[in-house]
Design a protein around this motif. Structure first.
Motif, PDB file in Angstrom:
ATOM      1  N   GLY A 232       6.574  11.621   1.466  1.00 27.87           N
ATOM      2  CA  GLY A 232       7.567  11.426   0.275  1.00 27.87           C
ATOM      3  C   GLY A 232       7.830   9.789   0.198  1.00 27.87           C
ATOM      4  O   GLY A 232       7.970   9.409   1.138  1.00 27.87           O
ATOM      5  N   THR A 233       9.626  10.346   0.168  1.00 31.20           N
ATOM      6  CA  THR A 233      10.559   9.349   0.498  1.00 31.20           C
ATOM      7  C   THR A 233      10.680   9.097   2.049  1.00 31.20           C
ATOM      8  O   THR A 233      10.491  10.038   3.309  1.00 31.20           O
ATOM      9  N   PRO A 234      11.824   7.667   1.836  1.00 27.09           N
ATOM     10  CA  PRO A 234      12.143   7.623   3.179  1.00 27.09           C
ATOM     11  C   PRO A 234      13.697   8.903   3.375  1.00 27.09           C
ATOM     12  O   PRO A 234      13.574   9.296   4.354  1.00 27.09           O
ATOM     13  N   LEU A 235      13.903   9.205   2.637  1.00 28.45           N
ATOM     14  CA  LEU A 235      15.468  10.635   2.620  1.00 28.45           C
ATOM     15  C   LEU A 235      14.862  11.601   3.439  1.00 28.45           C
ATOM     16  O   LEU A 235      15.425  12.300   3.574  1.00 28.45           O
ATOM     17  N   HIS A 236      13.363  12.258   2.606  1.00 29.65           N
ATOM     18  CA  HIS A 236      12.372  13.616   2.334  1.00 29.65           C
ATOM     19  C   HIS A 236      12.221  13.227   3.976  1.00 29.65           C
ATOM     20  O   HIS A 236      12.122  14.330   5.044  1.00 29.65           O
ATOM     21  N   VAL A 237      11.887  11.915   4.943  1.00 26.92           N
ATOM     22  CA  VAL A 237      11.059  11.611   6.360  1.00 26.92           C
ATOM     23  C   VAL A 237      12.657  12.164   6.578  1.00 26.92           C
ATOM     24  O   VAL A 237      12.641  12.544   8.222  1.00 26.92           O
TER      25      VAL A 237
ATOM     26  N   LEU B  88       1.009  -1.039  -0.153  1.00 25.23           N
ATOM     27  CA  LEU B  88       0.091  -0.119   0.125  1.00 25.23           C
ATOM     28  C   LEU B  88       0.612   1.226   0.140  1.00 25.23           C
ATOM     29  O   LEU B  88       1.973   1.288   0.768  1.00 25.23           O
ATOM     30  N   TYR B  89       0.495   2.302  -1.054  1.00 28.09           N
ATOM     31  CA  TYR B  89       0.943   3.751  -0.667  1.00 28.09           C
ATOM     32  C   TYR B  89       1.075   4.418   0.818  1.00 28.09           C
ATOM     33  O   TYR B  89       0.765   5.443   1.329  1.00 28.09           O
ATOM     34  N   THR B  90       1.581   3.609   2.043  1.00 29.51           N
ATOM     35  CA  THR B  90       1.198   4.347   3.112  1.00 29.51           C
ATOM     36  C   THR B  90       2.852   4.555   3.846  1.00 29.51           C
ATOM     37  O   THR B  90       3.596   3.701   2.889  1.00 29.51           O
ATOM     38  N   ALA B  91       2.961   4.506   4.725  1.00 29.19           N
ATOM     39  CA  ALA B  91       4.639   4.920   5.244  1.00 29.19           C
ATOM     40  C   ALA B  91       5.332   3.487   5.501  1.00 29.19           C
ATOM     41  O   ALA B  91       4.435   2.107   6.095  1.00 29.19           O
ATOM     42  N   SER B  92       6.177   2.896   4.974  1.00 25.74           N
ATOM     43  CA  SER B  92       6.578   1.773   4.981  1.00 25.74           C
ATOM     44  C   SER B  92       7.542   1.372   6.504  1.00 25.74           C
ATOM     45  O   SER B  92       7.968   2.766   6.744  1.00 25.74           O
ATOM     46  N   PRO B  93       8.011  -0.190   6.622  1.00 29.65           N
ATOM     47  CA  PRO B  93       8.993   0.130   7.665  1.00 29.65           C
ATOM     48  C   PRO B  93      10.104   1.077   7.945  1.00 29.65           C
ATOM     49  O   PRO B  93      10.675   1.383   9.373  1.00 29.65           O
ATOM     50  N   LEU B  94      10.344   1.070   6.666  1.00 31.36           N
ATOM     51  CA  LEU B  94      12.297   2.407   6.553  1.00 31.36           C
ATOM     52  C   LEU B  94      11.999   3.533   6.913  1.00 31.36           C
ATOM     53  O   LEU B  94      12.226   4.011   7.031  1.00 31.36           O
ATOM     54  N   HIS B  95      10.171   4.081   6.282  1.00 28.05           N
ATOM     55  CA  HIS B  95       9.836   5.371   6.704  1.00 28.05           C
ATOM     56  C   HIS B  95      10.047   5.677   8.313  1.00 28.05           C
ATOM     57  O   HIS B  95      10.273   6.361   8.718  1.00 28.05           O
ATOM     58  N   GLU B  96       9.884   4.284   8.484  1.00 27.75           N
ATOM     59  CA  GLU B  96       9.470   4.688  10.420  1.00 27.75           C
ATOM     60  C   GLU B  96      10.574   4.295  11.321  1.00 27.75           C
ATOM     61  O   GLU B  96      10.946   5.266  12.570  1.00 27.75           O
ATOM     62  N   ALA B  97      11.548   3.628  10.428  1.00 28.83           N
ATOM     63  CA  ALA B  97      12.828   3.560  10.858  1.00 28.83           C
ATOM     64  C   ALA B  97      13.263   5.633  11.171  1.00 28.83           C
ATOM     65  O   ALA B  97      14.336   5.373  11.772  1.00 28.83           O
ATOM     66  N   CYS B  98      13.252   5.630   9.554  1.00 29.57           N
ATOM     67  CA  CYS B  98      13.855   7.040   9.486  1.00 29.57           C
ATOM     68  C   CYS B  98      13.091   8.212  10.363  1.00 29.57           C
ATOM     69  O   CYS B  98      14.183   9.430  10.552  1.00 29.57           O
ATOM     70  N   MET B  99      12.096   7.586  10.593  1.00 31.92           N
ATOM     71  CA  MET B  99      11.147   8.682  11.465  1.00 31.92           C
ATOM     72  C   MET B  99      11.951   8.781  13.261  1.00 31.92           C
ATOM     73  O   MET B  99      12.569   9.392  13.698  1.00 31.92           O
ATOM     74  N   SER B 100      12.341   7.643  13.845  1.00 33.35           N
ATOM     75  CA  SER B 100      12.671   6.915  15.025  1.00 33.35           C
ATOM     76  C   SER B 100      14.054   7.587  15.171  1.00 33.35           C
ATOM     77  O   SER B 100      14.346   7.929  15.809  1.00 33.35           O
TER      78      SER B 100
ATOM     79  N   GLU C 222      12.830   4.080  -2.658  1.00 33.40           N
ATOM     80  CA  GLU C 222      12.113   5.331  -3.541  1.00 33.40           C
ATOM     81  C   GLU C 222      10.731   4.685  -3.372  1.00 33.40           C
ATOM     82  O   GLU C 222       9.762   5.181  -3.956  1.00 33.40           O
ATOM     83  N   ALA C 223      10.274   4.376  -1.912  1.00 29.64           N
ATOM     84  CA  ALA C 223       8.974   3.655  -1.504  1.00 29.64           C
ATOM     85  C   ALA C 223       8.669   5.090  -0.868  1.00 29.64           C
ATOM     86  O   ALA C 223       8.863   6.019  -0.282  1.00 29.64           O
ATOM     87  N   HIS C 224       6.830   5.598  -1.735  1.00 32.48           N
ATOM     88  CA  HIS C 224       6.681   6.592  -1.298  1.00 32.48           C
ATOM     89  C   HIS C 224       5.496   6.888  -1.230  1.00 32.48           C
ATOM     90  O   HIS C 224       4.549   6.260  -1.094  1.00 32.48           O
ATOM     91  N   ASP C 225       5.497   8.193  -0.082  1.00 33.76           N
ATOM     92  CA  ASP C 225       4.245   7.941   0.886  1.00 33.76           C
ATOM     93  C   ASP C 225       3.590   8.960   0.754  1.00 33.76           C
ATOM     94  O   ASP C 225       4.020  10.004   0.473  1.00 33.76           O
ATOM     95  N   CYS C 226       2.244   8.948   0.384  1.00 36.03           N
ATOM     96  CA  CYS C 226       1.821  10.441  -0.131  1.00 36.03           C
ATOM     97  C   CYS C 226       1.758  11.495   0.762  1.00 36.03           C
ATOM     98  O   CYS C 226       1.812  12.719   0.474  1.00 36.03           O
TER      99      CYS C 226
END
Length: 278
Positions: free
Chosen positions: A151-156, A115-127, A144-148
Motif C-alpha cells: 500500500g502507501t508509506p502510511l500503511h507501512v 516502477l510499482y515497487t516499494a519506494s525509498p519512502l516505503h523502506e524508510a517507513c519499514m525501518s 501516496e506512492a503505492h506498492d501492490c
C-alpha cells in the motif's frame, strides 16, 4: 531441474550473494581502505551478482557511508536496480542510514522510482527512521506512492507501529484514508492493537467507519472490551469537537506539505501550533 555446480550445490542454494566480487565484500564490510585499493587497481564498481546486486547496494544496505562515497566517486550507478527493483537509495533507507541517504541524493538518486515497487519512502517507513522519512519528504518523495503488496508509506508505518514516522507522514499531508484493497491505516492500527496509533489517525481525520474488501470496519478487528475496541467505540459514539473538525478540514484543504502554507497564515501562533498538531 537445474544442473548442479562443480561442488555439487545448486545455484538456488547459494542465496543472495551468488558470484559477489571482492568489491562487494569490501563494500558490505565497510573496508574502505581495501575498497579504495581495489578501485585504484581497476576493479569494476558496477559488477552485479545474479540477483543484480551491485557493490553500491551492498554498502548502502549496511550503512557503510565511506564505501558509498568511494563507489559513487568511482562511477557507481546511483540508480541501479536489483532483481526486486530496489535501488541503493531504497537499501540505504532500509538500513536507516541518513548519511548514506544524503550521499546518494547528492549524486542524483531518484527519490520516486517509476516502477510499482516499494519506494525509498516505503523502506524508510519499514525501518522506522523518521529522520530518513523527513528528508525524503523534503526532497519531494511521493506521499501516496503505492506498492501492490504494502500500500502507501502510511500503511507501512502503521503496520510496523512506527508512530514517529506516522506523525511525520500525516503532518506532511499524507492521505489518512488512503486505501489498499479498501483497507485503511486505521484497519492496520486496529489489527496491531495500538491505541496511540488509533488516536493519532482519528485526530488527523481517519474514517472509523471505512470498510475493507471484507466489509469490516477497523473496530471489527478488535477484541470486545479490549483497549483498542473501547477507543474505537468511544470515537464511534462521540463526534469530534468542532475545533478538531475545523482543523481536519483546513489541513485537508491545504493538501500535501500544508504546514508550509499554514505557517504563513496571518493568525495567532497558538492557532498555527494547533493546526500543526504541536
Amino acid at each position: 531441474m537445474e544442473p548442479p555446480l562443480a561442488d555439487g550445490r545448486f545455484l538456488g542454494d547459494l542465496g543472495f550473494w551468488v558470484e559477489r566480487t571482492p568489491v562487494h565484500e569490501a563494500a558490505q564490510r565497510g573496508e574502505s581502505l581495501q575498497l579504495q585499493q581495489l578501485i585504484e587497481s581497476g576493479a569494476c564498481v558496477n559488477q552485479v551478482t545474479v540477483d543484480s546486486i551491485t557493490p553500491l547496494h551492498a554498502a548502502s544496505l549496511q550503512g557503510q557511508a565511506q564505501c558509498v562515497q568511494l563507489l559513487l566517486a568511482a562511477g557507481a550507478q546511483v540508480d541501479a536496480r536489483n532483481i526486486d527493483g530496489s535501488t541503493p537509495l531504497c537499501d540505504a533507507c532500509a538500513s536507516g542510514s541518513i548519511e548514506c541517504v544524503k550521499l546518494l541524493l547528492s549524486y542524483g538518486a531518484k527519490v520516486n522510482p517509476p516502477l510499482y515497487t516499494a519506494s525509498p519512502l516505503h523502506e524508510a517507513c519499514m525501518s522506522g527512521s523518521s529522520e530518513c522519512v523527513r528528508l525524503l519528504i523534503d526532497v519531494g518523495a511521493n506521499l501516496e506512492a503505492h506498492d501492490c503488496h504494502f500500500g502507501t508509506p502510511l500503511h507501512v508505518a502503521c503496520a510496523r507501529e512506527h508512530l514517529d514516522c506516522v506523525k511525520v507522514l500525516l503532518n506532511a499531508g499524507a492521505n489518512v484514508n488512503a486505501a489498499k484493497l479498501h483497507e485503511t491505516a486505521l484497519h492496520h492500527a486496529a489489527k496491531v492493537k495500538n491505541v496511540d496509533l488509533i488516536q493519532m489517525l482519528v485526530e488527523f481525520g481517519g474514517n472509523i467507519y471505512a470498510r475493507d474488501n471484507r466489509g469490516k470496519k477497523p473496530s471489527d478487528y478488535t477484541w470486545s472490551s479490549s483497549a483498542p475496541a473501547k477507543c474505537l467505540e468511544y470515537y464511534e459514539k462521540t463526534p469530534l469537537t468542532l475545533s478538531q473538525l475545523c482543523r481536519v478540514s483546513l489541513r485537508r484543504a491545504t493538501g500535501v506539505r500544508g504546514l508550509e502554507k499554514i505557517a504563513k497564515l496571518d493568525i495567532p501562533p497558538r492557532l498555527i501550533d494547533y493546526l500543526s498538531y504541536n
